[in-house]
Design a protein around this motif. Sequence first.
Motif, PDB file in Angstrom:
ATOM      1  N   LEU A  59     118.102 -29.088 -19.607  1.00 19.43           N
ATOM      2  CA  LEU A  59     118.856 -29.459 -20.797  1.00 19.43           C
ATOM      3  C   LEU A  59     118.154 -28.963 -22.061  1.00 19.43           C
ATOM      4  O   LEU A  59     118.800 -28.409 -22.976  1.00 19.43           O
ATOM      5  CB  LEU A  59     119.031 -30.976 -20.846  1.00 19.43           C
ATOM      6  N   ALA A  60     116.839 -29.139 -22.120  1.00 21.49           N
ATOM      7  CA  ALA A  60     116.076 -28.693 -23.291  1.00 21.49           C
ATOM      8  C   ALA A  60     116.178 -27.177 -23.471  1.00 21.49           C
ATOM      9  O   ALA A  60     116.380 -26.677 -24.586  1.00 21.49           O
ATOM     10  CB  ALA A  60     114.616 -29.113 -23.157  1.00 21.49           C
ATOM     11  N   LEU A  61     116.057 -26.437 -22.370  1.00 16.93           N
ATOM     12  CA  LEU A  61     116.125 -24.977 -22.453  1.00 16.93           C
ATOM     13  C   LEU A  61     117.526 -24.495 -22.834  1.00 16.93           C
ATOM     14  O   LEU A  61     117.668 -23.529 -23.590  1.00 16.93           O
ATOM     15  CB  LEU A  61     115.696 -24.363 -21.121  1.00 16.93           C
ATOM     16  N   LEU A  62     118.555 -25.150 -22.319  1.00 16.08           N
ATOM     17  CA  LEU A  62     119.925 -24.768 -22.684  1.00 16.08           C
ATOM     18  C   LEU A  62     120.162 -24.967 -24.181  1.00 16.08           C
ATOM     19  O   LEU A  62     120.837 -24.147 -24.826  1.00 16.08           O
ATOM     20  CB  LEU A  62     120.936 -25.589 -21.882  1.00 16.08           C
ATOM     21  N   ILE A  63     119.595 -26.024 -24.748  1.00 22.91           N
ATOM     22  CA  ILE A  63     119.755 -26.279 -26.183  1.00 22.91           C
ATOM     23  C   ILE A  63     118.947 -25.269 -27.001  1.00 22.91           C
ATOM     24  O   ILE A  63     119.465 -24.641 -27.933  1.00 22.91           O
ATOM     25  CB  ILE A  63     119.329 -27.721 -26.519  1.00 22.91           C
ATOM     26  N   VAL A  64     117.686 -25.093 -26.633  1.00 22.48           N
ATOM     27  CA  VAL A  64     116.804 -24.198 -27.393  1.00 22.48           C
ATOM     28  C   VAL A  64     117.267 -22.748 -27.295  1.00 22.48           C
ATOM     29  O   VAL A  64     117.217 -21.990 -28.276  1.00 22.48           O
ATOM     30  CB  VAL A  64     115.351 -24.336 -26.890  1.00 22.48           C
ATOM     31  N   LEU A  65     117.744 -22.352 -26.121  1.00 21.49           N
ATOM     32  CA  LEU A  65     118.118 -20.958 -25.891  1.00 21.49           C
ATOM     33  C   LEU A  65     119.581 -20.663 -26.190  1.00 21.49           C
ATOM     34  O   LEU A  65     120.047 -19.551 -25.935  1.00 21.49           O
ATOM     35  CB  LEU A  65     117.821 -20.582 -24.438  1.00 21.49           C
ATOM     36  N   ALA A  66     120.301 -21.640 -26.744  1.00 21.14           N
ATOM     37  CA  ALA A  66     121.730 -21.436 -27.024  1.00 21.14           C
ATOM     38  C   ALA A  66     121.994 -20.181 -27.852  1.00 21.14           C
ATOM     39  O   ALA A  66     122.908 -19.405 -27.529  1.00 21.14           O
ATOM     40  CB  ALA A  66     122.305 -22.670 -27.704  1.00 21.14           C
TER      41      ALA A  66
END
Length: 224
Positions: free
Chosen positions: A33-40
Amino acid sequence: MSTVDRTSEQALRIVRAVPPARARRALDVTLALALLIVLAPVLALLALLVVATSGRPVLFRQCRIGQGGHEFTLYKFRTMRNGGAGPGVTSGRDARVTRAGRQLRRLSLDELPQLWNVLRGDMTLVGPRPEVPQLARRYPPEHQWVFGHRPGLTGPCQLRSRAYAAQLDGRPDPEAYYLAVLLPQRVALEAEFLASPTTGNLLKCLARTLAYLLSAPFDRGGGS
């Protein structure tokens, strides 16, 4: 489907599932979830790159074998030309891969949508390489135990993907070479990791994955 394929498919469906521990699942959800948000923003730019260089669709959807032999839909950025039929494995110089797709594969950026698979529970952060059904059905019985485990976004085998892809170059039957030569190597690596899937070993594999990704621009070998 042949009788052999039907028998193998039945065997895959009854492989005993080995679900990850709750703490590991919590780590999967948190990091994915954190990576999906940061890498959006990166994901959006990569989607635009695919559209600009080879049109739609942006995402490549493919059936893979998941935990317990059950099928799931894996997501990747599309790196091949539309309608490009061919073997179930990809060599380093596969003609089906687009120019932009070759760079995405080399940098492993095409794999980023699989964070959604991790969030959904289809995959885990570190685990066996997810296999396509047509090859999974051809696994020898002594190797099918691997389908009891949830497949991983990264893992010992994924960290050798560029080298494995290069080994497939020029093979008259890359699937046969994969099953006869590369598969036993892959399963041995999976067994080594899964024998002790501790949080420490998982974090070590994630650190190795970061190093692997950072080394990609300097790797003059095959694709992934």
